[in-house]
Design a protein around this motif. Structure first.
Motif, short mmCIF file in Angstrom:
data_model
loop_
_atom_site.label_atom_id
_atom_site.label_comp_id
_atom_site.label_asym_id
_atom_site.label_seq_id
_atom_site.Cartn_x
_atom_site.Cartn_y
_atom_site.Cartn_z
N LEU A 123 8.19 2.59 -8.29
CA LEU A 123 8.30 2.21 -7.06
C LEU A 123 7.48 3.62 -6.94
CD1 LEU A 123 9.87 0.71 -4.21
CD2 LEU A 123 10.14 3.40 -4.28
N ILE A 124 6.63 4.08 -5.69
CA ILE A 124 6.58 5.54 -5.50
C ILE A 124 6.29 5.08 -4.07
CG2 ILE A 124 4.55 6.89 -4.74
CD1 ILE A 124 2.88 5.25 -6.94
N TYR A 125 7.46 5.83 -2.88
CA TYR A 125 6.90 6.21 -1.61
C TYR A 125 6.32 6.71 -1.66
CZ TYR A 125 9.71 6.62 3.04
OH TYR A 125 10.34 6.70 4.05
N HIS A 136 6.49 4.01 3.14
CA HIS A 136 5.79 2.73 3.28
C HIS A 136 5.78 2.79 1.62
CE1 HIS A 136 1.05 3.67 1.82
NE2 HIS A 136 1.54 3.40 1.15
N SER A 137 5.85 2.06 0.28
CA SER A 137 5.99 1.91 -0.64
C SER A 137 5.44 1.07 -1.45
CB SER A 137 7.06 1.44 -1.31
OG SER A 137 8.75 2.08 -1.01
N GLU A 138 4.64 1.50 -2.83
CA GLU A 138 3.95 0.93 -4.02
C GLU A 138 4.46 0.52 -4.95
OE1 GLU A 138 0.31 2.85 -2.71
OE2 GLU A 138 0.72 3.17 -4.45
N LEU A 139 4.83 -0.59 -5.26
CA LEU A 139 5.39 -0.83 -6.66
C LEU A 139 4.98 -2.09 -7.85
CD1 LEU A 139 8.45 -2.21 -7.80
CD2 LEU A 139 8.17 -4.65 -6.93
N ASN A 152 -3.30 -0.90 -10.57
CA ASN A 152 -4.37 -1.30 -10.79
C ASN A 152 -3.97 -1.61 -8.70
OD1 ASN A 152 -6.50 -0.58 -11.72
ND2 ASN A 152 -5.91 -2.10 -13.35
N GLU A 153 -3.25 -3.17 -8.85
CA GLU A 153 -2.41 -4.33 -7.36
C GLU A 153 -1.08 -3.86 -7.59
OE1 GLU A 153 -3.39 -5.89 -4.31
OE2 GLU A 153 -4.85 -5.10 -6.01
N PRO A 154 -0.55 -2.99 -6.16
CA PRO A 154 0.67 -2.79 -5.54
C PRO A 154 1.29 -4.60 -6.01
CG PRO A 154 -0.37 -1.40 -4.46
CD PRO A 154 -1.51 -2.19 -5.21
N ILE A 155 2.23 -4.56 -6.00
CA ILE A 155 3.04 -5.88 -6.23
C ILE A 155 3.95 -6.20 -5.31
CG2 ILE A 155 1.71 -6.94 -8.53
CD1 ILE A 155 4.18 -5.60 -9.47
N ASN A 156 4.07 -5.63 -4.13
CA ASN A 156 5.12 -5.86 -3.20
C ASN A 156 5.69 -7.01 -2.84
OD1 ASN A 156 4.18 -2.70 -3.01
ND2 ASN A 156 5.07 -2.20 -1.67
N ILE A 157 4.28 -7.82 -1.92
CA ILE A 157 4.57 -9.51 -2.05
C ILE A 157 5.24 -10.41 -2.77
CG2 ILE A 157 3.55 -11.29 -0.85
CD1 ILE A 157 1.32 -8.99 -0.29
N GLU A 193 12.00 -8.15 -3.19
CA GLU A 193 13.90 -7.65 -3.42
C GLU A 193 13.47 -6.62 -4.32
OE1 GLU A 193 16.92 -8.84 -1.73
OE2 GLU A 193 15.59 -9.71 -1.41
N LYS A 194 13.12 -6.80 -5.13
CA LYS A 194 12.58 -5.05 -6.30
C LYS A 194 12.62 -4.23 -5.40
CE LYS A 194 13.42 -5.53 -9.63
NZ LYS A 194 14.99 -4.82 -10.71
N VAL A 195 11.63 -4.37 -4.07
CA VAL A 195 10.68 -3.26 -3.94
C VAL A 195 12.53 -2.26 -3.02
CG1 VAL A 195 10.08 -2.59 -1.81
CG2 VAL A 195 8.48 -3.97 -3.53
N LYS A 196 13.02 -3.87 -2.56
CA LYS A 196 14.05 -3.54 -1.50
C LYS A 196 14.85 -2.39 -2.46
CE LYS A 196 17.71 -5.70 1.28
NZ LYS A 196 18.18 -5.94 1.91
#
Length: 529
Positions: free
Chosen positions: A426-428, A434-437, A447-452, A456-459
């Motif tokens: 995770l990059i904050y 905002h973050s990129e997971l 290539n593609e963040p998977i936040n959506i 729960e993993k982002v949090k």
């Protein structure tokens, strides 16, 4: 209080020496630590490059352990080098950017027109830190450095932090005079016309090994061969350039070599003949040292470590290399900026081993102590664990790894903090909070963040990252009240257009048969034609 702690650590080390002498334990092993500058994860033959040639590094890998998930402690040099010396993450020792870069309100003078003012940081490695060199010196080792330091001005040079012999380490983080004399280095005398800096540092290390064997046969050494290579300005010999130019042509020269990734042009091809020559010079120097170790019989009792202080340069500086499939490079928050090559070789190791367990630059301090049979100092190297114990147990570890870079990089990096835990990363970002997971097991190229998909993993990771930042009292960037978004947009447009055109042209020019470099380094042909 901290000075008292350092005095206590030194006293304990001296006590350990007495105990060792009384117990008549076996001779402690030597340590050869080889550190490249700005050297990318796959800029080696043994890591997959088909263009660069590194037979001596490849031999270390064949005879030792190759790590595929090794990381520097920062995406730029001074912070990661301080972490190697201290065993601490960058916010703990306070050096969070390369020493000399502007911060705070001084950042405005760079003309970048950024949204944030980068955090202030320390410009000297604190005298209160008990470095690995000091610890080994206090445990009876002769300590030697050849090459780059970049951890402070006079008063905070290698000899102020435990190194007994210093050949070339001082304030500057780049080869001020280039890779040929005059070096413009107060700690390194100029050699003859045409001498190569990397070869010179290799020969200085060879001379140290010979002298040490002659005078201190039963005393262990810690030799820190810290190359200025492959940092810009990149320079090599005419012979090397010609060889690698022809090789690039034989492999097939791509029409386009760059794409713009978010801000700057990023190199997509490994076909820079000058950079390839810089790598060859460094590899040749490493060969000199490794051959001398064997000739003197020292290889039978020496731990050899090779790594880089940060990722390779794909944008900014000399736009030297491509690290694909990794995204980004030096200065950037993606894997190309922080994932680095790591090779280790030591007597009786399982030759040819590949280790996929994530390790980081803070681990070297406790690793060396572990291998040398010296008691751990957890209050000093508090953010590292022994790689030797990882290799012995051959176990996966779920410990989190952290990075904190509250700055803008001239290679396109953005103020951010990072956590990797298992395969999750995770990059904050501080600009937009905002973050990129990412999951590196399925998307190594980020290539593609998977936040959506994984809120729960982002949090979870954001929470763990924020707790860590508070724990280490991390300094953070602040909003610039004078921020002008139109001016920032204008300079970024220039990067995406004019700079992209210039880099494409320079790439093609270097590959022309009639290309001629600057006169200040073609003098190398005096000895290398």
């Amino acid at each position: 209080m901290k000075n008292n702690i350092k005095l206590l650590l030194s006293t304990l080390a001296l006590t350990a020496i007495t105990q060792v002498a009384n117990a008549k334990e076996p001779k402690r092993p030597n340590v050869l630590f080889i550190l490249a500058d700005d050297y990318g994860w796959n800029d080696l033959g043994c890591m997959g490059s088909k263009y660069y040639e590194t037979p001596n590094l490849d031999k270390i890998a064949d005879n030792g352990v190759r790590f595929t998930n090794a990381y520097s402690s920062c995406q730029v040099s001074s912070p990661s080098r301080a972490s190697i010396m201290t065993g601490k993450y960058t916010p703990r020792h306070g050096i969070t950017d390369w020493i000399g870069e502007a911060s705070g309100e001084q950042w405005r003078k760079t003309g970048r027109h950024s949204k944030l003012l980068p955090a202030d940081y320390e410009w000297n490695l604190s005298a209160e830190e008990y470095t690995i060199a000091e610890c080994l010196r206090d445990n009876g080792y002769t300590t030697f450095i050849a090459g780059k330091w970049h951890l402070g001005d006079k008063g905070s040079w290698p000899e102020d932090h435990g190194f007994m012999i210093n050949k070339g380490g001082w304030t500057s983080g780049s080869p001020n005079g280039g890779y040929f004399p005059p070096y413009k280095n107060p700690k390194l005398e100029d050699g003859p016309a045409g001498e190569n800096l990397s070869i010179r540092l290799g020969n200085e290390t060879v001379d140290f090994l010979r002298e040490h064997k002659k005078k201190h046969k039963n005393k262990p050494f810690f030799a820190y061969l810290s190359f200025y290579a492959v940092h810009g300005p990149i320079e090599t010999s005419k012979k090397n350039w010609s060889y690698f130019r022809d090789k690039a042509e034989q492999m097939g020269i791509e029409e386009n070599g760059f794409v713009v990734d978010r801000t700057l042009p990023v190199r997509q091809t490994q076909d820079n003949p000058v950079y390839a020559g810089v790598i060859k010079d460094m590899d040749d120097a490493i060969g000199l040292v490794m051959n001398e170790l064997k000739k003197l019989g020292l290889d039978k009792n020496t731990l050899v470590i090779f790594t880089s202080d940060n990722g390779g340069v794909v944008s900014g500086d000399a736009f030297s290399s491509s690290l694909l499939p990794l995204r980004g490079g030096k200065g950037r928050q993606w894997e190309g900026g922080i994932r680095v090559p790591l090779l280790m070789s030591y007597p009786k190791c399982n030759a040819g081993t590949v280790c996929d367990v994530p390790v980081i630059g803070t681990d070297f301090y406790p690793t060396i102590l572990d291998y040398a049979g010296i008691n751990a100092i957890p209050e000093q190297h508090k953010d590292g664990i022994s790689i030797m114990s990882i290799l012995k147990e051959n176990s996966k570890t779920e410990r989190p790894l952290f990075w904190h870079y509250p700055h803008y990089g001239n290679q396109g990096g953005e103020p951010c903090s990072i956590i990797r835990k298992g395969d999750w990363k995770l990059i904050y970002y501080y600009e937009n909070e905002h973050s990129e997971l990412y999951n590196l097991a399925v998307d190594l190229s980020e290539n593609e963040p998977i936040n959506i998909q994984y809120p729960e993993k982002v949090k979870e990771l954001e929470t763990e990252l924020m707790v860590w930042l508070d724990e280490v009292d991390a300094r953070k960037p602040v909003a610039d009240p004078l921020y002008n978004p139109k001016k920032e947009a204008a300079i970024k447009l220039k990067w995406r257009t004019k700079l992209l055109y210039e880099q494409e042209k320079l790439r093609k020019d270097m590959l022309r048969k009639d290309w001629k470099p600057n006169d200040d380094w073609w003098q190398s042909s005096l000895t290398n034609d």
